[in-house]
Design a protein around this motif. Structure first.
Motif, mmCIF file in Angstrom:
data_model
loop_
_atom_site.group_PDB
_atom_site.id
_atom_site.type_symbol
_atom_site.label_atom_id
_atom_site.label_comp_id
_atom_site.label_asym_id
_atom_site.label_seq_id
_atom_site.Cartn_x
_atom_site.Cartn_y
_atom_site.Cartn_z
ATOM 1 N N SER A 1 0.823 -1.201 0.000
ATOM 2 C CA SER A 1 0.000 0.000 0.000
ATOM 3 C C SER A 1 0.858 1.252 0.000
ATOM 4 N N SER A 2 0.667 2.079 -1.021
ATOM 5 C CA SER A 2 1.361 3.360 -1.082
ATOM 6 C C SER A 2 0.593 4.287 -2.003
ATOM 7 N N LEU A 3 0.849 5.571 -1.884
ATOM 8 C CA LEU A 3 0.204 6.549 -2.755
ATOM 9 C C LEU A 3 0.558 6.297 -4.212
ATOM 10 N N GLY B 1 -4.341 8.584 -2.992
ATOM 11 C CA GLY B 1 -3.701 8.250 -4.254
ATOM 12 C C GLY B 1 -4.601 8.410 -5.455
ATOM 13 N N THR C 1 -4.897 5.965 2.248
ATOM 14 C CA THR C 1 -3.890 5.894 1.188
ATOM 15 C C THR C 1 -4.568 5.778 -0.171
ATOM 16 N N THR D 1 -1.188 3.127 -5.585
ATOM 17 C CA THR D 1 -2.604 3.426 -5.759
ATOM 18 C C THR D 1 -2.840 4.246 -7.016
ATOM 19 N N GLU E 1 -5.032 2.071 5.037
ATOM 20 C CA GLU E 1 -5.090 1.699 3.624
ATOM 21 C C GLU E 1 -6.179 2.486 2.895
ATOM 22 N N GLN F 1 8.977 6.232 -1.374
ATOM 23 C CA GLN F 1 8.932 6.027 0.080
ATOM 24 C C GLN F 1 10.284 6.408 0.652
#
Length: 474
Positions: free
Chosen positions: A107-109, A136, A132, A112, A129, A452
């Protein structure tokens, strides 16, 4: 730590063509028709000096710029996998369909945003989540919220954002009922139940059998459906079932279709406008050469064909087919780069090589006995003439990333690339031994972008609180 783009082809040296790479002792590509077949990202290869390149960036350049351990994510592979699901669903299923990225995998911007651009939806399992996903750019109508123990705050966030809530148990219903008076419109719901289907996978990642913490027992469906029919705040639009993770078998997914179609008939019989059937995910990927998972196309074709047939047999209008791939979308897009440190040879037993990471950035080996494939970054085609055990730096004897792997002779300072680490590595990372989590970069067409930041040791003190009475006197 720099966040400037890194060019991996200076001086100009393009990755070797796929035809040439086929002669190398590693598989470094996977075309869009089978993005889970090979071990490395689709844009991986060798530069003119025989060093590993991913997304047009030399891994050794990335390591120098961003440090190690380093998560490297190949944009081309992720997009290719998204398109493989999207296109296979369109080709195989005669009704509407939507693939939802199971964001627990990573899970990350940035991820997404990429998944949203490719037209997929997303499943979240926490407020983190969910935030995020929204941050995103994922449209709320393409998001579902899972969880076997959702908090009131998580449910409120989802309901107010217009996200579909997956009902897992009676407590979800009770909490939403209490929340309903504050909502402007009914909550869009999906009902999860256990289908009673088991498959050959690790016991920790089997979720379809009846003895599971997830979902309603199928015998409860009539009661739950009847209750929801009396709730003015509830709009049940979907049903959900999931049978596990890292699955190579197709038959369990075929069996699931009949169970889902029967549940669909029940739900519609209670007057619910159920238009979505979510069959979960679970398709495995190839971590080592001996793994032989189905292709994305084969998996989708099996699921789509079985569901269409099951609905025809029962005289049901086709629902929208939803699925939730996670690992098979993002795993092969990821590579983790480590620096080798100490070496310990135990005559007649084994040789340990230690890296500057381990179970804090990849807990899967110690948790699931997971296997991986790895190569030396700057000597990937050198003869693998010794068998070593690659260990992590944590204070645990079980912190072993790669037991008994064949590598060329390696020394301190050499870089090691571990493939297929895009899923459940960053998302399950910890600060065990107070070790900061790695940075992550997205690579594409010779450019690397930081997605990140690397944690620093002092970051780990940010949320500590030292009572005044314990403050050291200096």
């Amino acid at each position: 730590m720099s966040s400037e783009p890194v060019t991996g082809t200076e001086p100009a040296s393009e990755p070797a063509p796929q035809a040439a790479l086929a002669q190398q002792p590693f598989e470094s590509g996977c075309d869009a028709s089978s993005p889970n077949r090979n071990l490395a990202p689709i844009s991986s290869g060798l530069d003119a000096e025989g060093r590993l390149v991913v997304g047009g960036c030399r891994l050794s350049d990335l390591a120098r710029t961003y440090g190690t351990p380093l998560y490297v994510l190949d944009e081309a592979t992720l997009r290719s996998s998204c398109r493989a699901y999207r296109d296979a669903l369109a080709a195989s299923y005669p009704g509407p369909s939507l693939a939802l990225y199971a964001s627990k995998a990573n899970s990350s911007l940035a991820i997404t945003a990429l998944v949203a651009q490719e037209g997929l939806g997303l499943d979240a399992v926490s407020a983190g989540e969910l935030l995020t996903a929204l941050g995103g750019g994922m449209p709320p109508e393409r998001i579902v919220l899972h969880g076997n123990n959702k908090s009131p705050e998580e449910l409120a966030l989802a309901a107010q954002a217009g996200v579909t809530v997956v009902l897992d148990n009676w407590r979800d219903i009770e909490l939403l009922s209490a929340l309903a008076p504050s909502l402007a419109q009914p909550v869009r719901l999906m009902l999860r139940f256990t289908p009673g289907i088991e498959c050959h996978t690790h016991e920790y990642i089997r979720t379809g059998h009846l003895d599971s913490k997830f979902g309603f027992d199928p015998e409860q469906l009539p009661q739950v459906l009847g209750h929801l029919a009396s709730c003015s705040w509830a709009r049940l639009t979907g049903l959900h079932a999931h049978i596990g993770s890292q699955i190579f078998e197709l038959q369990p997914h075929h069996d699931l279709a009949g169970v889902m179609a029967d549940a669909l008939a029940q739900a519609r019989g209670h007057g619910h406008p159920v238009s979505d059937l979510n069959v979960g995910g679970g398709l495995g990927i190839r971590y080592v050469a001996s793994d032989d998972p189905p292709t994305i196309q084969a998996w989708v074709s099996t699921v789509a064909g079985a569901l269409a047939a099951a609905c025809r047999e029962r005289g049901l209008d086709l629902p929208r087919l939803l699925c939730e791939p996670g690992r098979s979308l993002v795993a092969t897009a990821g590579v983790t780069v480590y620096e080798l440190g100490s070496r310990k040879a135990i005559p007649g037993l084994r040789t340990y090589l230690s890296v500057d990471g381990g179970m804090s950035d990849n807990p899967r080996p110690i948790t699931y006995q997971s296997q991986y494939t790895a190569l030396l970054v700057d000597r990937p085609t050198a003869e693998a003439s010794e068998t070593v055990t690659v260990a992590g730096k944590h204070c645990e004897s079980g912190d072993v990333l790669l037991p008994e792997i064949a590598l060329p002779p390696a020394t301190s300072g050499d870089l090691l690339a571990v493939f297929a680490t895009g899923a459940y590595n960053a998302s399950m990372a910890s600060n065990y031994n107070r070790i900061p989590r790695p940075a992550a970069v997205l690579v594409h067409e010779g450019q690397a972008e930081l997605v990140q930041r690397r944690e620093q040791p002092e970051d780990l003190l940010r949320y500590d609180v030292l009572p005044a009475r314990l403050t050291p006197v200096i």
